[in-house]
Design an enzyme around this catalytic site. Structure first.
Site, PDB file in Angstrom:
ATOM      1  N   GLN A 239       0.844  -1.201   0.000  1.00 33.90           N
ATOM      2  CA  GLN A 239       0.000   0.000   0.000  1.00 33.90           C
ATOM      3  C   GLN A 239       0.875   1.246   0.000  1.00 33.90           C
ATOM      4  O   GLN A 239       1.787   1.364   0.806  1.00 33.90           O
ATOM      5  CB  GLN A 239      -0.898   0.000   1.234  1.00 33.90           C
ATOM      6  CG  GLN A 239      -1.700   1.289   1.380  1.00 33.90           C
ATOM      7  CD  GLN A 239      -2.692   1.240   2.530  1.00 33.90           C
ATOM      8  OE1 GLN A 239      -3.084   0.181   2.968  1.00 33.90           O
ATOM      9  NE2 GLN A 239      -3.098   2.388   3.018  1.00 33.90           N
ATOM     10  N   GLY A 240       0.586   2.169  -0.903  1.00 36.81           N
ATOM     11  CA  GLY A 240       1.405   3.380  -1.003  1.00 36.81           C
ATOM     12  C   GLY A 240       0.608   4.648  -0.751  1.00 36.81           C
ATOM     13  O   GLY A 240       0.260   5.377  -1.686  1.00 36.81           O
ATOM     14  N   TYR A 241       0.309   4.892   0.496  1.00 33.45           N
ATOM     15  CA  TYR A 241      -0.408   6.119   0.851  1.00 33.45           C
ATOM     16  C   TYR A 241       0.537   7.121   1.513  1.00 33.45           C
ATOM     17  O   TYR A 241       0.806   8.184   0.993  1.00 33.45           O
ATOM     18  CB  TYR A 241      -1.567   5.809   1.808  1.00 33.45           C
ATOM     19  CG  TYR A 241      -2.823   5.309   1.117  1.00 33.45           C
ATOM     20  CD1 TYR A 241      -2.800   4.910  -0.214  1.00 33.45           C
ATOM     21  CD2 TYR A 241      -4.024   5.227   1.797  1.00 33.45           C
ATOM     22  CE1 TYR A 241      -3.950   4.451  -0.834  1.00 33.45           C
ATOM     23  CE2 TYR A 241      -5.175   4.758   1.180  1.00 33.45           C
ATOM     24  CZ  TYR A 241      -5.125   4.379  -0.134  1.00 33.45           C
ATOM     25  OH  TYR A 241      -6.259   3.925  -0.744  1.00 33.45           O
ATOM     26  N   SER A 242       1.014   6.754   2.706  1.00 34.79           N
ATOM     27  CA  SER A 242       1.827   7.691   3.485  1.00 34.79           C
ATOM     28  C   SER A 242       3.134   8.027   2.784  1.00 34.79           C
ATOM     29  O   SER A 242       3.676   7.221   2.027  1.00 34.79           O
ATOM     30  CB  SER A 242       2.159   7.081   4.852  1.00 34.79           C
ATOM     31  OG  SER A 242       0.997   6.930   5.608  1.00 34.79           O
TER      32      SER A 242
ATOM     33  N   GLU B 236     -14.920  -3.924   2.615  1.00 35.67           N
ATOM     34  CA  GLU B 236     -14.766  -5.109   3.433  1.00 35.67           C
ATOM     35  C   GLU B 236     -15.039  -4.815   4.900  1.00 35.67           C
ATOM     36  O   GLU B 236     -14.780  -5.629   5.756  1.00 35.67           O
ATOM     37  CB  GLU B 236     -13.346  -5.693   3.285  1.00 35.67           C
ATOM     38  CG  GLU B 236     -12.999  -6.058   1.876  1.00 35.67           C
ATOM     39  CD  GLU B 236     -13.339  -7.509   1.525  1.00 35.67           C
ATOM     40  OE1 GLU B 236     -12.907  -8.409   2.240  1.00 35.67           O
ATOM     41  OE2 GLU B 236     -14.041  -7.710   0.531  1.00 35.67           O
TER      42      GLU B 236
ATOM     43  N   SER C 159      -4.724   7.852  12.748  1.00 37.61           N
ATOM     44  CA  SER C 159      -4.433   7.827  14.183  1.00 37.61           C
ATOM     45  C   SER C 159      -5.705   8.028  15.000  1.00 37.61           C
ATOM     46  O   SER C 159      -6.732   8.479  14.483  1.00 37.61           O
ATOM     47  CB  SER C 159      -3.429   8.929  14.518  1.00 37.61           C
ATOM     48  OG  SER C 159      -4.047  10.188  14.340  1.00 37.61           O
TER      49      SER C 159
ATOM     50  N   GLU D 163      -6.240  10.295  16.975  1.00 38.06           N
ATOM     51  CA  GLU D 163      -6.569  11.725  16.919  1.00 38.06           C
ATOM     52  C   GLU D 163      -7.342  12.054  15.636  1.00 38.06           C
ATOM     53  O   GLU D 163      -8.317  12.813  15.665  1.00 38.06           O
ATOM     54  CB  GLU D 163      -5.279  12.566  16.991  1.00 38.06           C
ATOM     55  CG  GLU D 163      -4.630  12.590  18.368  1.00 38.06           C
ATOM     56  CD  GLU D 163      -3.932  11.286  18.747  1.00 38.06           C
ATOM     57  OE1 GLU D 163      -3.630  10.478  17.850  1.00 38.06           O
ATOM     58  OE2 GLU D 163      -3.692  11.078  19.952  1.00 38.06           O
TER      59      GLU D 163
END
Lengths: 413, 386
Positions: free
Chosen positions: A130-133, A248, A385, A387
């Protein structure tokens, strides 16, 4: 207000149980009880078995190799697998492929993308990261800077992505990239599939505080991918990414609550094995048991909402906060029960990094409990997170005003 | 499985919300809080005559509406949210389950119609001297004489104990504990002393029995029936606690959205917003735990053990979630929340009191511990049936 599964779902449960009873040896004690050599052998045949039985991706349409199951039956499969101590996902990259990428391609992809990527994801020819951050875009997800520029019939990608689970085992990545630097922040993003096997891609392992290196970082230096590998349309990446987070939902909650309950029984057995009988620790254990019940109730509720086809509500944020905060609490209890044994971990290693250990881990393995204790820490950080989840609830559910954001000095880009 | 409310149930909840908003507003609440009023008989008649609220779960054959525990919990959530002072909870939440689950046929035929009609209010003096529910009859002894049974002993912290027309309690007999009923208007040797209460919206009393005439009403199924009744009462109490959460949530969010400091609503600050989000999480999670237990209670196939376990889990959670929520509420309210004028402290006191009315959270957690102790070790269950 009906909390019992339908007769049809219970009949399906009986089928899954008899299938498992046929497939597993008579002395089966759970996947974690296998030696590394036995495990390697088991994983290979088990994954083949799941593909044959269309149970690797129970909820995908059968025409693409999925099980074609409704979400309730899918939930039953997951629950029975947890009860039997067999994995739903075999390879470290399988959770990413089966719960994130697959459903996204099935929802947003073109027919050609489905025909190409879905069978290959099931066969493990393609293993996803997965390539988000990014190093500069964590909670501020839509601040990603990785650029993709169209060059003929290929996208040319520059930048980097971070925190890929099992990233070293992947050979493709789905990435949120900026394709239009002129558009406002979230509007200039696209969802792009990029192969690793090329000179412009470098994957580096990240050593984490447990001493392992399951996470990875990936660098793109003029990496290339076909123009056909953009999913959901250019500029639509934020929308695709957000729906992906809702896919899902519901199907795994009851199984996770069960696995969490089995973990608590293992913790109780550890207390017995260590001869720990302290009223404060016992009450903390009971409090954890209560939380597990809460998560079970929440999972039933989520399943009802998901089965009704209604769009995801705030329940996903609640479940995320509850479960991730709970994992910290229960593993803190575990190391308190270990007492000085936590200082010098011994015994069987842990088998998984995310969530409770599967059946077969020795109750008195301090190594496994200490590993769980460390692995619980990032749970309230990744995947939004605690938060960020509370911001989502406060603003999108309760309608509280957003925190004023600073006006950018220049346009993004 | 449909773990959700029906349309009718949603309508019922909405009707109750607007009824209590219109009929039990701040002025009426202030009357009770400022002047120590116990309850308003006129309002009681409105609840009974117009809405049949007290007979909600009484069987139709006995003059009630035949509603389920789910319906009762919907009522008690809204009733709790409005902080109503009346005999409704003690009557419908405590005494009715005791009568229905543990009472014999005669007592049910005699008392259920009177209770359903609102003519008779009732309570169940549950707690023993340690503050834990007493199903063994410690603290009150029953003696059988020529003229029938008499009770001696005392009960503390009895909800509506000074006003209830009918008082139920478990008393010890030489043959084991039984459920007894005292008609308070005519009973000799009965002393009922209203006590000052932390929560001014809940009327508590000390009750002393000195050779007090009583009827033994427990039927053949009483031991299990009493356990079921206490579990049902505990689930009903959790619904009242849910009302506290729901009220605290709306109060906190509304204040955070309108109170301006530093030139903007305080709810725009994450420190405040996150407290509100926590109250929301506590409210939603408690809601589904309470209604999960209510659904179990509404299912005739649920055994006493399972019902008891659900009640302990629900109560342990509702005690902690509701207290967290009201503590967050007072912090969001700031200085105004510490004043007598503002109703915030009433939720704070209600949550505190409710967490003690049917046993403390440690009592419930210790019961959960016993469940954990008795559970079989985790082992692959694909051959087992559950």
């Amino acid at each position: 207000m009906d909390i019992k599964l339908s007769d049809a779902a219970e009949q399906y449960r009986a089928r899954v149980r008899s299938l498992l009873a046929q497939e597993l040896p008579a002395d089966w004690r759970g996947i974690a009880a296998l030696s590394p050599e036995e495990r390697e052998q088991f994983d290979r045949t088990w994954r083949e078995f799941l593909v044959e039985q269309s149970l690797l991706a129970p909820g995908w349409p059968s025409e693409y190799g999925g099980g074609g199951l409704d979400i309730t039956s899918h939930s039953v499969v997951a629950e029975e697998f947890a009860r039997a101590g067999v994995p739903q996902h075999v390879l470290l990259t399988d959770p990413v492929g089966m719960t994130l990428l697959g459903p996204t391609v099935l929802h947003w992809g073109t027919e050609a993308q489905k025909q190409y990527f879905i069978p290959r994801t099931l066969s493990a020819e393609i293993r996803w990261a997965q390539g988000y951050s990014e190093p500069e875009a964590g909670s501020d997800l839509f601040g990603v800077r990785t650029r993709a520029v169209l060059d003929g019939d290929e996208w040319v990608v520059n930048g980097s992505k971070i925190w890929q689970t099992a990233g070293a085992h992947a050979n493709w990545i789905f990435a949120l990239v900026r394709t239009d630097p002129e558009a406002p922040k979230a509007k200039g993003l696209s969802f792009l599939l990029i192969p690793y096997d090329q000179p412009g891609v470098e994957v580096r392992a990240i050593k984490t505080m447990d001493g392992g290196a399951e996470l990875a970082e990936v660098f793109f230096d003029n990496a290339r991918t076909s123009a056909d590998n953009l999913v959901g349309g250019a500029g639509n990446g934020a929308k695709v990414a957000l729906t992906l987070l809702g896919f899902e939902r519901g199907s795994g909650g009851i199984a996770l609550a069960l696995a969490t309950k089995l973990e608590l029984l293992r913790l109780r057995d550890a207390m017995r094995s260590f001869g720990v009988d302290d009223v404060t620790l016992r009450r903390r254990l009971a409090d954890c048991w209560t939380s597990v019940h809460v998560m079970h109730c929440l999972a039933l509720r989520n399943l009802t909402v998901a089965a009704s086809g209604r769009p995801p509500g705030p329940e996903s944020s609640i479940s995320k906060v509850m479960m991730s905060e709970y994992r910290k609490r229960v593993t803190e209890l575990a190391v308190d029960i270990l007492g000085p044994r936590a200082l010098t971990p011994t015994g069987m290693p842990s088998k998984v990094n995310l969530g409770p250990q599967p059946l077969g881990v020795d109750a008195d393995s301090s190594t496994a409990w200490v590993a769980d204790f460390l692995h619980a820490r990032p749970g309230t950080v990744y995947g939004g997170s605690s938060e960020i989840q509370r911001n989502t609830i406060g603003e999108q559910v309760l309608g509280l005003p957003r925190e004023p954001r600073p006006v950018p000095a220049t346009k993004a880009g | 499985m449909t773990f959700d409310f029906t349309e009718d149930q949603r309508d019922f909840a909405a009707m109750l919300r607007s009824f209590f908003d219109a009929q039990y507003g701040p002025d009426r609440l202030r009357e009770v809080v400022d002047h120590g009023k116990t309850y308003d008989p006129t309002f009681w008649r409105t609840m009974v005559d117009d809405l049949d609220l007290v007979g909600l779960t009484v069987a139709e054959a006995h003059g009630g509406s035949g509603g389920s525990t789910v319906d009762l919990c919907i009522l008690l959530e809204e009733y709790g949210r409005a902080l109503v002072t009346s005999p409704l909870f003690a009557t419908a939440g405590l005494a009715l389950p005791a009568l229905t689950e543990a009472g014999d046929e005669d007592s049910r035929s005699r008392w259920l119609p009177r209770i359903a009609s609102g003519a008779t209010t009732a309570t169940w003096a549950v707690l023993g001297s340690t503050g834990a529910p007493d199903l063994t009859g410690t603290g009150v002894q029953a003696t059988q004489g020529a003229a029938g049974w008499t009770l001696s002993g005392s009960r503390s912290w009895v909800l509506d104990g000074a006003t209830a027309d009918v008082l139920l309690t478990v008393a010890g007999t030489p043959a084991g504990p039984g459920l007894f009923l005292v008609e308070t208007a005519t009973a000799d040797g009965l002393t009922r002393t209203a006590t000052d209460a932390l929560d001014p919206t809940l009327a508590l009393a000390e009750v002393a029995f000195t050779d007090t005439p009583a009827q033994r009403i427990s039927g053949d199924h009483a031991p299990d029936g009493l356990r079921r009744a206490l579990a049902l009462g505990t689930i009903a109490l959790a619904a009242l606690q849910l009302g506290c959460l729901s009220g605290a949530l709306d109060m906190a969010v509304s204040y955070a959205g309108t109170r301006v400091q530093f030139g903007r609503p305080i709810g725009s600050f994450q420190a405040v917003k996150h407290r509100c989000a926590d109250v929301f999480i506590d409210t939603e999670t408690t809601r589904w735990v309470v209604f999960h237990a209510a659904a179990l209670a509404s299912d005739p196939e649920t055994g006493a053990d399972a019902l008891e376990e659900a009640a302990h889990l629900t109560s342990a959670y509702a005690a902690s979630s509701s207290f967290r929520a009201v503590a967050n509420l007072l912090q969001v309210l700031g200085g105004i929340g510490y004043t007598w004028e503002h109703p915030g402290h009433l939720y704070f006191k209600r949550a505190t009191a409710a967490a003690r009315l049917l046993g403390s959270s440690t009592h419930h957690l210790d019961a959960v511990s016993a469940v954990i102790d008795a559970a079989p070790s985790a082992a692959p269950g694909w051959g087992a049936s559950a």
